[in-house]
Design an enzyme around this catalytic site. Structure first.
Site, mmCIF file in Angstrom:
data_model
loop_
_atom_site.group_PDB
_atom_site.id
_atom_site.type_symbol
_atom_site.label_atom_id
_atom_site.label_comp_id
_atom_site.label_asym_id
_atom_site.label_seq_id
_atom_site.Cartn_x
_atom_site.Cartn_y
_atom_site.Cartn_z
ATOM 1 N N ASP A 31 -13.627 -1.545 -0.534
ATOM 2 C CA ASP A 31 -13.774 -0.108 -0.763
ATOM 3 C C ASP A 31 -15.265 0.229 -0.857
ATOM 4 O O ASP A 31 -16.042 -0.491 -1.493
ATOM 5 C CB ASP A 31 -13.052 0.292 -2.060
ATOM 6 C CG ASP A 31 -12.810 1.780 -2.143
ATOM 7 O OD1 ASP A 31 -11.632 2.197 -2.085
ATOM 8 O OD2 ASP A 31 -13.795 2.543 -2.256
ATOM 9 N N ASN A 87 -2.062 5.251 -4.060
ATOM 10 C CA ASN A 87 -2.130 6.662 -4.421
ATOM 11 C C ASN A 87 -1.363 7.407 -3.339
ATOM 12 O O ASN A 87 -1.555 7.127 -2.150
ATOM 13 C CB ASN A 87 -3.577 7.140 -4.462
ATOM 14 C CG ASN A 87 -4.357 6.485 -5.588
ATOM 15 O OD1 ASN A 87 -3.812 6.218 -6.647
ATOM 16 N ND2 ASN A 87 -5.623 6.212 -5.352
ATOM 17 N N GLN A 94 -4.393 10.805 -3.410
ATOM 18 C CA GLN A 94 -4.662 10.180 -2.112
ATOM 19 C C GLN A 94 -5.708 11.022 -1.383
ATOM 20 O O GLN A 94 -5.619 12.257 -1.387
ATOM 21 C CB GLN A 94 -3.372 10.111 -1.286
ATOM 22 C CG GLN A 94 -3.545 9.408 0.057
ATOM 23 C CD GLN A 94 -2.228 9.301 0.837
ATOM 24 O OE1 GLN A 94 -1.172 9.733 0.374
ATOM 25 N NE2 GLN A 94 -2.315 8.730 2.023
ATOM 26 N N VAL A 96 -7.332 9.539 1.740
ATOM 27 C CA VAL A 96 -7.337 9.121 3.155
ATOM 28 C C VAL A 96 -5.877 9.037 3.589
ATOM 29 O O VAL A 96 -5.081 8.299 2.992
ATOM 30 C CB VAL A 96 -8.053 7.766 3.350
ATOM 31 C CG1 VAL A 96 -7.981 7.348 4.809
ATOM 32 C CG2 VAL A 96 -9.513 7.851 2.896
ATOM 33 N N HIS A 100 -2.659 2.868 2.215
ATOM 34 C CA HIS A 100 -3.463 1.686 1.912
ATOM 35 C C HIS A 100 -3.154 1.254 0.492
ATOM 36 O O HIS A 100 -3.027 2.078 -0.413
ATOM 37 C CB HIS A 100 -4.962 1.984 2.072
ATOM 38 C CG HIS A 100 -5.385 3.261 1.445
ATOM 39 N ND1 HIS A 100 -5.140 4.496 2.024
ATOM 40 C CD2 HIS A 100 -6.001 3.514 0.269
ATOM 41 C CE1 HIS A 100 -5.596 5.442 1.235
ATOM 42 N NE2 HIS A 100 -6.126 4.873 0.153
ATOM 43 N N HIS A 102 -4.451 -0.409 -2.746
ATOM 44 C CA HIS A 102 -5.679 -0.778 -3.458
ATOM 45 C C HIS A 102 -5.424 -2.086 -4.209
ATOM 46 O O HIS A 102 -4.427 -2.199 -4.937
ATOM 47 C CB HIS A 102 -6.048 0.266 -4.516
ATOM 48 C CG HIS A 102 -6.465 1.602 -3.984
ATOM 49 N ND1 HIS A 102 -7.788 2.007 -3.932
ATOM 50 C CD2 HIS A 102 -5.745 2.640 -3.495
ATOM 51 C CE1 HIS A 102 -7.848 3.245 -3.449
ATOM 52 N NE2 HIS A 102 -6.628 3.654 -3.181
HETATM 53 P P1 5GP Z 1 -7.285 7.053 -1.800
HETATM 54 O O1 5GP Z 1 -8.107 8.017 -2.593
HETATM 55 O O2 5GP Z 1 -6.759 7.700 -0.522
HETATM 56 O O3 5GP Z 1 -6.206 6.348 -2.562
HETATM 57 O O4 5GP Z 1 -8.257 5.887 -1.374
HETATM 58 C C1 5GP Z 1 -9.217 6.035 -0.383
HETATM 59 C C2 5GP Z 1 -10.285 5.031 -0.671
HETATM 60 O O5 5GP Z 1 -11.094 4.908 0.477
HETATM 61 C C3 5GP Z 1 -11.214 5.433 -1.825
HETATM 62 O O6 5GP Z 1 -11.147 4.461 -2.853
HETATM 63 C C4 5GP Z 1 -12.583 5.529 -1.178
HETATM 64 O O7 5GP Z 1 -13.614 5.045 -2.001
HETATM 65 C C5 5GP Z 1 -12.411 4.695 0.072
HETATM 66 N N1 5GP Z 1 -13.271 5.104 1.174
HETATM 67 C C6 5GP Z 1 -13.562 6.376 1.547
HETATM 68 N N2 5GP Z 1 -14.378 6.366 2.625
HETATM 69 C C7 5GP Z 1 -14.587 5.047 2.925
HETATM 70 C C8 5GP Z 1 -15.337 4.399 3.950
HETATM 71 O O8 5GP Z 1 -15.975 5.017 4.801
HETATM 72 N N3 5GP Z 1 -15.323 3.035 3.938
HETATM 73 C C9 5GP Z 1 -14.603 2.323 3.011
HETATM 74 N N4 5GP Z 1 -14.671 0.987 3.095
HETATM 75 N N5 5GP Z 1 -13.893 2.912 2.041
HETATM 76 C C10 5GP Z 1 -13.880 4.257 2.004
#
Ligand code: 5GP
Length: 114
Positions: A31, A87, A94, A96, A100, A102
């Site tokens: 992340d 998430n 969430q 993205v 995924h 975590h």
């Molecule tokens: P969510 O919030 O959808 O559960 O998790 C998305 C995750 O993607 C977040 O923890 C965020 O830090 C991570 N993330 C966002 N942009 C990028 C990126 O460009 N590269 C990587 N490796 N992680 C990212």
């Protein structure tokens, strides 16, 4: 064709990402904004937007993500436990829209999560 998700771009090496593991079904990457010493995202190659879009066909795929989390946790030395989280949706925080898992570890977790 639908636009690639952020994680598809990383998998396809269109964007930079720190990939630790990959196989035919998924990729594990660090992340960019880690919430603990180990924070890895295990992402299916199939761009499923949310958990609500899963079908019965995806059942083995979701199990596979957890077995990859187990392997990555061992490789990261997380012998004393870790947390796995999906998430889901806006209220689930969430951000993205490509599911995924975590994998978070390397420190003691608190409960309940925020
Ligand atoms: P969510 O919030 O959808 O559960 O998790 C998305 C995750 O993607 C977040 O923890 C965020 O830090 C991570 N993330 C966002 N942009 C990028 C990126 O460009 N590269 C990587 N490796 N992680 C990212």
């Amino acid at each position: 064709m639908a636009e690639k998700t952020l994680f598809q771009k990383i998998m396809d090496r269109d964007e930079q990402g720190d990939i630790l593991y990959e196989d035919d079904l998924c990729v594990a990457l660090r992340d960019i904004n880690p919430q603990a010493p180990t924070h890895v995202l295990i992402v299916p190659r199939k761009p499923i937007p949310t958990l609500d879009d899963l079908t019965e066909q995806d059942e083995p795929l979701v199990g596979h993500l957890f077995l990859v989390a187990q392997k990555v946790a061992a490789a990261e030395g997380l012998t004393d436990g870790y947390r796995t989280v999906f998430n889901n949706g806006r209220a689930g925080q969430q951000t993205v829209w490509h599911i995924h898992l975590h994998l978070i570890g390397g420190r003691r977790m608190s409960w309940p999560p925020g």
